[in-house]
Design a protein around this motif. Sequence first.
Motif, PDB file in Angstrom:
ATOM      1  N   ALA A 244      -4.702 -28.977  53.780  1.00 29.88           N
ATOM      2  CA  ALA A 244      -5.650 -28.204  54.742  1.00 29.88           C
ATOM      3  C   ALA A 244      -5.162 -26.909  55.326  1.00 29.88           C
ATOM      4  O   ALA A 244      -5.714 -25.864  55.475  1.00 29.88           O
ATOM      5  N   GLU A 245      -3.954 -27.130  55.677  1.00 32.35           N
ATOM      6  CA  GLU A 245      -3.167 -26.039  56.328  1.00 32.35           C
ATOM      7  C   GLU A 245      -3.019 -24.831  55.549  1.00 32.35           C
ATOM      8  O   GLU A 245      -3.456 -23.720  55.625  1.00 32.35           O
ATOM      9  N   LEU A 246      -2.512 -25.112  54.295  1.00 34.63           N
ATOM     10  CA  LEU A 246      -2.518 -24.062  53.245  1.00 34.63           C
ATOM     11  C   LEU A 246      -4.000 -23.336  52.689  1.00 34.63           C
ATOM     12  O   LEU A 246      -3.750 -22.223  52.342  1.00 34.63           O
ATOM     13  N   MET A 247      -5.055 -24.231  52.877  1.00 38.34           N
ATOM     14  CA  MET A 247      -6.255 -23.394  52.472  1.00 38.34           C
ATOM     15  C   MET A 247      -6.951 -23.084  53.758  1.00 38.34           C
ATOM     16  O   MET A 247      -8.211 -22.439  53.549  1.00 38.34           O
ATOM     17  N   ASN A 248      -6.525 -23.485  54.810  1.00 39.48           N
ATOM     18  CA  ASN A 248      -7.319 -22.844  56.108  1.00 39.48           C
ATOM     19  C   ASN A 248      -8.474 -23.670  56.100  1.00 39.48           C
ATOM     20  O   ASN A 248      -9.588 -22.871  56.442  1.00 39.48           O
ATOM     21  N   ARG A 249      -8.454 -24.625  55.895  1.00 38.49           N
ATOM     22  CA  ARG A 249      -9.870 -25.592  56.089  1.00 38.49           C
ATOM     23  C   ARG A 249      -9.595 -26.633  56.827  1.00 38.49           C
ATOM     24  O   ARG A 249      -8.412 -27.066  57.166  1.00 38.49           O
ATOM     25  N   GLU A 250     -10.685 -27.429  57.352  1.00 38.22           N
ATOM     26  CA  GLU A 250     -10.502 -28.543  58.140  1.00 38.22           C
ATOM     27  C   GLU A 250      -9.999 -29.662  57.232  1.00 38.22           C
ATOM     28  O   GLU A 250     -10.308 -29.972  56.161  1.00 38.22           O
ATOM     29  N   VAL A 251      -9.025 -30.792  57.717  1.00 36.06           N
ATOM     30  CA  VAL A 251      -8.630 -31.849  57.227  1.00 36.06           C
ATOM     31  C   VAL A 251      -9.756 -32.648  56.481  1.00 36.06           C
ATOM     32  O   VAL A 251      -9.776 -33.114  55.215  1.00 36.06           O
ATOM     33  N   ASP A 252     -10.933 -32.931  57.404  1.00 38.36           N
ATOM     34  CA  ASP A 252     -11.898 -33.730  56.826  1.00 38.36           C
ATOM     35  C   ASP A 252     -12.717 -33.282  55.595  1.00 38.36           C
ATOM     36  O   ASP A 252     -12.982 -33.772  54.706  1.00 38.36           O
ATOM     37  N   GLU A 253     -12.908 -31.721  55.873  1.00 41.46           N
ATOM     38  CA  GLU A 253     -13.341 -31.161  54.616  1.00 41.46           C
ATOM     39  C   GLU A 253     -12.534 -31.550  53.107  1.00 41.46           C
ATOM     40  O   GLU A 253     -12.923 -31.593  52.137  1.00 41.46           O
ATOM     41  N   ILE A 254     -11.348 -31.215  53.494  1.00 35.73           N
ATOM     42  CA  ILE A 254     -10.276 -31.385  52.058  1.00 35.73           C
ATOM     43  C   ILE A 254     -10.511 -33.009  51.765  1.00 35.73           C
ATOM     44  O   ILE A 254     -10.814 -33.156  50.420  1.00 35.73           O
ATOM     45  N   ILE A 255     -10.409 -34.015  52.526  1.00 40.06           N
ATOM     46  CA  ILE A 255     -10.565 -35.178  52.314  1.00 40.06           C
ATOM     47  C   ILE A 255     -11.927 -35.469  51.535  1.00 40.06           C
ATOM     48  O   ILE A 255     -11.824 -36.173  50.487  1.00 40.06           O
ATOM     49  N   GLN A 256     -12.862 -35.118  52.110  1.00 41.44           N
ATOM     50  CA  GLN A 256     -14.449 -35.407  51.589  1.00 41.44           C
ATOM     51  C   GLN A 256     -14.350 -34.712  50.276  1.00 41.44           C
ATOM     52  O   GLN A 256     -14.997 -35.507  49.449  1.00 41.44           O
ATOM     53  N   ALA A 257     -14.088 -33.558  50.065  1.00 42.06           N
ATOM     54  CA  ALA A 257     -14.081 -33.058  48.867  1.00 42.06           C
ATOM     55  C   ALA A 257     -13.311 -33.825  47.510  1.00 42.06           C
ATOM     56  O   ALA A 257     -13.710 -33.957  46.426  1.00 42.06           O
ATOM     57  N   CYS A 258     -12.062 -33.890  48.048  1.00 43.39           N
ATOM     58  CA  CYS A 258     -11.142 -34.584  47.323  1.00 43.39           C
ATOM     59  C   CYS A 258     -11.469 -36.038  46.699  1.00 43.39           C
ATOM     60  O   CYS A 258     -11.367 -36.270  45.532  1.00 43.39           O
ATOM     61  N   THR A 259     -12.044 -36.705  47.568  1.00 41.89           N
ATOM     62  CA  THR A 259     -12.411 -38.210  47.531  1.00 41.89           C
ATOM     63  C   THR A 259     -13.843 -37.983  46.513  1.00 41.89           C
ATOM     64  O   THR A 259     -13.850 -38.830  45.480  1.00 41.89           O
ATOM     65  N   ALA A 260     -14.598 -37.011  46.680  1.00 40.39           N
ATOM     66  CA  ALA A 260     -15.855 -36.807  45.856  1.00 40.39           C
ATOM     67  C   ALA A 260     -15.286 -36.672  44.543  1.00 40.39           C
ATOM     68  O   ALA A 260     -15.737 -37.231  43.295  1.00 40.39           O
ATOM     69  N   ASN A 261     -14.250 -35.693  44.256  1.00 39.45           N
ATOM     70  CA  ASN A 261     -13.902 -35.393  43.136  1.00 39.45           C
ATOM     71  C   ASN A 261     -13.201 -36.410  42.047  1.00 39.45           C
ATOM     72  O   ASN A 261     -13.481 -36.882  41.067  1.00 39.45           O
ATOM     73  N   SER A 262     -12.581 -37.326  42.821  1.00 42.11           N
ATOM     74  CA  SER A 262     -11.736 -38.411  42.467  1.00 42.11           C
ATOM     75  C   SER A 262     -12.714 -39.711  41.848  1.00 42.11           C
ATOM     76  O   SER A 262     -12.786 -40.120  40.786  1.00 42.11           O
ATOM     77  N   ARG A 263     -13.697 -39.644  42.678  1.00 41.03           N
ATOM     78  CA  ARG A 263     -14.816 -40.790  42.413  1.00 41.03           C
ATOM     79  C   ARG A 263     -15.534 -40.294  41.256  1.00 41.03           C
ATOM     80  O   ARG A 263     -15.786 -41.261  40.324  1.00 41.03           O
ATOM     81  N   ARG A 264     -15.835 -39.068  41.171  1.00 46.51           N
ATOM     82  CA  ARG A 264     -16.567 -38.714  40.248  1.00 46.51           C
ATOM     83  C   ARG A 264     -15.797 -38.524  38.846  1.00 46.51           C
ATOM     84  O   ARG A 264     -16.190 -39.258  37.583  1.00 46.51           O
ATOM     85  N   MET A 265     -14.390 -38.229  38.971  1.00 45.85           N
ATOM     86  CA  MET A 265     -13.646 -38.054  37.550  1.00 45.85           C
ATOM     87  C   MET A 265     -13.234 -39.614  37.107  1.00 45.85           C
ATOM     88  O   MET A 265     -13.101 -39.735  35.799  1.00 45.85           O
ATOM     89  N   PHE A 266     -13.128 -40.492  37.968  1.00 44.49           N
ATOM     90  CA  PHE A 266     -12.653 -41.753  37.512  1.00 44.49           C
ATOM     91  C   PHE A 266     -13.556 -42.814  37.703  1.00 44.49           C
ATOM     92  O   PHE A 266     -13.629 -44.218  37.575  1.00 44.49           O
ATOM     93  N   ASN A 267     -15.001 -42.564  37.790  1.00 50.81           N
ATOM     94  CA  ASN A 267     -16.141 -43.261  37.877  1.00 50.81           C
ATOM     95  C   ASN A 267     -15.920 -44.384  39.007  1.00 50.81           C
ATOM     96  O   ASN A 267     -16.403 -45.496  38.447  1.00 50.81           O
ATOM     97  N   LEU A 268     -15.434 -43.974  40.162  1.00 52.92           N
ATOM     98  CA  LEU A 268     -15.128 -44.994  41.246  1.00 52.92           C
ATOM     99  C   LEU A 268     -16.508 -45.332  41.828  1.00 52.92           C
ATOM    100  O   LEU A 268     -17.428 -44.218  42.107  1.00 52.92           O
ATOM    101  N   PRO A 269     -16.644 -46.515  42.460  1.00 45.34           N
ATOM    102  CA  PRO A 269     -17.999 -46.842  43.265  1.00 45.34           C
ATOM    103  C   PRO A 269     -17.852 -45.817  44.579  1.00 45.34           C
ATOM    104  O   PRO A 269     -16.701 -45.670  45.213  1.00 45.34           O
ATOM    105  N   GLY A 270     -18.650 -45.723  45.414  1.00 43.90           N
ATOM    106  CA  GLY A 270     -18.730 -45.104  46.614  1.00 43.90           C
ATOM    107  C   GLY A 270     -19.515 -43.878  46.457  1.00 43.90           C
ATOM    108  O   GLY A 270     -20.150 -43.324  45.312  1.00 43.90           O
ATOM    109  N   THR A 271     -19.900 -43.296  47.412  1.00 46.83           N
ATOM    110  CA  THR A 271     -20.875 -42.084  47.865  1.00 46.83           C
ATOM    111  C   THR A 271     -20.162 -40.791  48.148  1.00 46.83           C
ATOM    112  O   THR A 271     -19.118 -41.058  48.597  1.00 46.83           O
TER     113      THR A 271
END
Length: 271
Positions: A244-271
């Motif tokens: 988040a610091e390097l991308m100049n974004r909020e931590v929650d934005e980083i987490i939300q995006a990366c979690t969505a990416n991982s769930r999509r890539m590995f077909n994990l449950p969750g929204t």
Amino acid sequence: MNTDSKGARPPLVDIGVNFHSAQLASMTSPLLARAKAAGVAQILATGTSLASSRLALDLAKANPGVVFATAGVHPHGAKSHDTATFRELIELWKCPEVVAVGECGLDYNRNFSTPQAQRTAFEQQLSMAVETRKPLFLHCRDAFTDFHDMLAPVVADGARGVVHCFTGNRAEAEAFLEMGLDIGITGWVTDLQRGQALRAAVPALPLDRLHLETDAPYLFPKNSGARRGHNEPANLPWVAAGVAELMNREVDEIIQACTANSRRMFNLPGT
């Protein structure tokens, strides 16, 4: 940093934990408890050999919906990869709890296995990623050219995956992204000495192609201000903070995006 899961922070996914390592092997229950308290909702247990892949699967079965497994042969162990091992891995890849092929790839840094043995084991696992349609959990160290050249045709055939624990430079990252692969970011991004190339690359990377991981017990995040002797999934928020610091974004934005990416890539449950 507040890592209390009772807050509003979105859930984290740690895509790489070596539960089978000597440092973590006897600590599974407290590790999972601390991860949950830190907001880490799901974890991929990394398989780096037939034995550790079996252990990862057992752990996933014991913790449904929370732990998932990868199965594969790390390039360090490629010298012991044989037909019998490959047959048994094929059976593991059939299991729904096994969500990725790997950790597999090339590592010319230490050459614990010869480059030829590494390429043979890698080629077989690449073929299974195409056949099973499961994503690749990839390892590349000091082997960019061969790694890229071996991946290009299988990605063209429909394979996908994450270059785990990426430590390279912007040009390498962009080459992987252009190919269609995603990038896994660890605590290396918080290392002001060894991580300079990665730190310079991160601001230019697309957020929808990034994943967070600890690679525990390795790569303790330097920005945590403490060191316990080994890394663990509960430290993943510090990796998110570094990105988040390097991308100049909020931590929650980083987490939300990366979690969505991982769930999509590995077909994990969750929204």
